[in-house]
Motif scaffolding. Structure first.
Motif, PDB file in Angstrom:
ATOM      1  N   GLY A  62       6.016  38.604  -4.624  1.00  0.00           N
ATOM      2  CA  GLY A  62       5.339  39.144  -5.796  1.00  0.00           C
ATOM      3  C   GLY A  62       3.853  39.330  -5.626  1.00  0.00           C
TER       4      GLY A  62
ATOM      5  N   TRP B 234      -1.440  34.617  -8.426  1.00  0.00           N
ATOM      6  CA  TRP B 234      -0.364  35.572  -8.662  1.00  0.00           C
ATOM      7  C   TRP B 234      -0.786  36.539  -9.754  1.00  0.00           C
TER       8      TRP B 234
ATOM      9  N   GLY C 158       1.228  39.915 -12.169  1.00  0.00           N
ATOM     10  CA  GLY C 158       2.423  40.719 -12.382  1.00  0.00           C
ATOM     11  C   GLY C 158       3.666  39.874 -12.475  1.00  0.00           C
ATOM     12  N   SER C 159       4.123  39.344 -11.367  1.00  0.00           N
ATOM     13  CA  SER C 159       5.293  38.469 -11.364  1.00  0.00           C
ATOM     14  C   SER C 159       5.078  37.372 -10.336  1.00  0.00           C
ATOM     15  N   ASN C 160       5.787  36.287 -10.542  1.00  0.00           N
ATOM     16  CA  ASN C 160       5.685  35.155  -9.615  1.00  0.00           C
ATOM     17  C   ASN C 160       7.073  34.877  -9.036  1.00  0.00           C
ATOM     18  N   ALA C 161       7.630  35.910  -8.412  1.00  0.00           N
ATOM     19  CA  ALA C 161       8.975  35.799  -7.861  1.00  0.00           C
ATOM     20  C   ALA C 161       9.029  34.738  -6.778  1.00  0.00           C
TER      21      ALA C 161
END
Length: 490
Positions: free
Chosen positions: A74, A118, A120-123
């Motif tokens: 991410g 991070w 947006g997203s922290n996949a």
């Protein structure tokens, strides 16, 4: 405060909780166990950053060294880590063993932690390789904790307003109570987490003295779960024990103050408490390697409960290492490479930034130099706090330099005129209470706060102790504080 003489004897670093962090052994079609397994967890997360951990288990032949590789999916960027040598190239993150934890026997595990940014997203990563061999894992991110609402009859949410501490209604409040020592030294000595009982009855005994505050000293290596600490007393086990004590203190209507007492970093100069690099004694200043991570984790743990107060560092003494008072105060605020201190120092500004970077707005206490006994330039060097919720902390014992009214009038009064002042430790080693009687009167006359050292059953002449039993039976020294609190709070 230094403690009575005691013989000095990693789970997931900085874990706020291990909820949602699981490892599921994956079996191949032939029924063979995987070569290795990796537990990945997001232990805390805030606006633009997060704290993570990995636990590696070796299921094959013993290894003399190891290197774990995985890809961030991410756009996360590694910023720092511990218990491994961490690096990042593109999206690939590598954690290689340190010199002290390279040996990994069959069935053995090792843990390491990191902080990363991070957006947006922290996949979570989906694949891991240990020394080039794929590991089977199952991972889940930790859920965001729900905000904690204080009980109706619990302690107030405190904030600094001018030179007073006030509650949500604007009423002036004072912190009056005791210290509960043990969490700073028992774990690093391999003897437990707290010194003596911390059950409901023992906490109620504090409340029965009419105390409204309990200060809880902590150890950063135990909280972060570094590998030198017995896992039974480290990481999630330690954190959960602290959280449980905080909850008990609150249940009896008292304000919990969590305080960093012992830290990492080797110091062997003037007035050194020990030569150990580990957090086994009071160091002159916090360390940049672990202390900001400690406070980020603590702040994330308690930021949804603003009744909890943060005390940044017990008793700074950079003045014993540096050649001038100006250097000492600069080191105190700014950290970095401080004269006479061999490790990189985290200054008070670094620690305020670590707390506020999580979004926590809890009240912060910052003690001065000379073991928090000197506040003469606190106002000049005070760290900037974007939340405007900072108070000065001060310690005094009968054997300190600033232990008379003349000094208090000249150095404390100007500070107390501008910001809230909390005497986080008051005490004397005479087993009497004549000295703290003077301190309490001076503070009472000005509506200020103070906490007695300490609610532990020690010899009151070697480490000023308030009690001879955890049922609240006072020592001769403790009788002075108990009777005074009861007279004030009825």
């Amino acid at each position: 405060m230094r403690h009575p003489p005691r013989s000095v004897l990693a789970a997931v670093a900085g874990a706020v909780a291990l909820i949602g962090s699981v490892t599921v052994p994956v079996v191949t079609a032939s029924g063979a166990a995987p070569a290795c397994s990796v537990e990945y967890s997001v232990t805390s997360q805030w606006g633009s950053g997060f704290q993570g951990a990995v636990k590696i288990t070796n299921n094959t032949a013993a290894m003399s060294s190891w290197s774990l590789a995985f890809d961030f999916a991410g756009g996360q960027k590694l910023t720092q880590g511990w218990n491994a040598t961490w690096s990042q190239s593109g999206t690939t993150v590598t954690a290689a063993n340190e010199s002290y934890n390279g040996s990994l026997a069959t069935g053995a595990s090792v843990s390491a932690g990191f902080i990363a940014s991070w957006s947006g997203s922290n996949a979570v990563p989906t694949s891991f390789k240990l020394n080039g061999t794929s590991c089977n894992t199952a991972v889940e991110p930790s859920p965001t904790p729900e905000p904690t609402d204080p009980a109706e009859d619990g302690p107030p949410v405190l904030r600094a307003s001018g030179n007073k501490l006030v509650d949500a209604d604007g009423a002036t409040r004072r912190l009056l109570g005791v210290n509960r020592s043990g969490g700073e030294f028992m774990c690093v000595q391999g003897r437990g987490i707290f010194d003596g009982p911390v059950d409901d009855a023992s906490v109620k005994a504090i409340a029965d003295w009419k105390a409204n505050t309990v200060r809880i000293p902590l150890n950063e290596e135990c909280w972060l779960g570094l590998s030198t600490i017995d896992p039974a007393y480290a990481g999630a086990n330690y954190i959960n024990a602290v959280k449980d004590l905080v909850a008990k203190v609150k249940a009896h209507g008292m304000t919990p103050v969590v305080e960093l007492h012992w830290t990492y970093g080797q110091y062997t100069g003037n007035s050194a408490g020990c030569s150990d690099v580990h957090a086994s004694c009071q160091k002159p200043m916090p360390d940049m390697q672990y202390t900001p991570s400690f406070w980020a984790s603590v702040a994330n743990t308690f930021k949804n409960d603003r009744t909890v107060v943060f005390d940044l560092f017990n008793e700074p003494y950079p003045d014993r290492a540096t050649s001038t008072t100006t250097q000492a105060w600069q080191c105190w605020r700014d950290g970095g490479s401080c004269p006479g201190i061999g490790y990189e120092v985290a200054g008070m500004q670094d620690l305020v930034d670590s707390v506020r970077g999580t979004g926590a707005t809890n009240l912060i206490l910052a003690g001065g130099i000379a073991y928090s006994n000197d506040l003469s330039q606190w106002l000049t060097y005070r760290p900037a706090d974007p939340a405007g919720n900072l108070a000065a902390a001060w310690h005094v014992y009968n054997f300190n330099t600033c232990a008379n009214e003349s000094c208090w009038n000249s150095t404390l009064a100007p500070v107390a005129a501008q910001v809230p002042l909390v005497a986080g430790e008051i005490g004397e080693n005479t087993c009497a209470h004549g000295f703290i009687d003077q301190v309490m009167k001076w503070f009472d006359d000005r509506g200020l706060s103070y906490l007695g050292w300490t609610w532990n059953t020690w010899d009151c002449s070697t480490g000023p102790s308030l009690i001879s039993s955890y049922d609240g039976t006072p020592t001769a020294f403790g009788t002075g504080l108990r009777d005074h609190l009861r007279a004030l709070n009825g």
